[in-house]
Design a protein around this motif. Sequence first.
Motif, PDB file in Angstrom:
ATOM      1  N   GLN A  51       0.715  -1.675   0.004  1.00  0.00           N
ATOM      2  CA  GLN A  51       0.153   0.340   0.012  1.00  0.00           C
ATOM      3  C   GLN A  51       1.022   1.395  -0.087  1.00  0.00           C
ATOM      4  O   GLN A  51       0.141   2.219  -0.613  1.00  0.00           O
ATOM      5  N   ASP A  67       0.149   5.370   5.427  1.00  0.00           N
ATOM      6  CA  ASP A  67       1.188   3.346   5.522  1.00  0.00           C
ATOM      7  C   ASP A  67       1.968   3.965   5.853  1.00  0.00           C
ATOM      8  O   ASP A  67       2.548   2.876   6.260  1.00  0.00           O
ATOM      9  N   ILE A 144      -6.398  -0.187  -3.050  1.00  0.00           N
ATOM     10  CA  ILE A 144      -5.895   1.401  -3.200  1.00  0.00           C
ATOM     11  C   ILE A 144      -6.846   1.495  -4.204  1.00  0.00           C
ATOM     12  O   ILE A 144      -7.266   2.681  -4.448  1.00  0.00           O
TER      13      ILE A 144
END
Length: 172
Positions: A51, A67, A144
């Motif tokens: 990510q 992240d 995502i």
Amino acid sequence: MSAPTTTEPGNPRSRMPNPLPFLPELAEIAPVLHQAIRNGSVPETTTNLVQLRAGQVLGSTYFTIRDTANLRAAGEPEERITAVATWRTASCFTDAERVALELTEAVLTPNPAGERVSDELHARASAHYDDKALWTLVMVLGHIGFFTPAALIAKPIPGRPPGQNYSEGHGE
């Protein structure tokens, strides 16, 4: 006239308000997506590395900050976090993490010369991940992808948790 964005020091703002008043169904979708990608078949560290790399490739400050914070909270060394941007030449990643990062770039980077995920890349990924884990990686990238338009268009405020990452008072 557009609303001020996160680029104003001291007054971070999103471009758009929280989507939940407009699309309350998102409150049901997001937790299910999170649950699906945290099924234990792929280490959470790998999911967060993927990510983070996706956020970097997409140019999303929101994803990148989120992240990076997730990796720090999980106790990942700064060396590994900062090396995600240059993972190909960094020696701190496992072969399985490397192939997951390579898949991330392949999926998110246009390739005008052919397909993005070659049979050879798929075979290398399959050597490290069983079917459930590989499908989980697919869904990590899908997760995502699902939120990319919100991150790039609405520009949620980096560093704030979901539900608190959008400014109020838009449409004035």
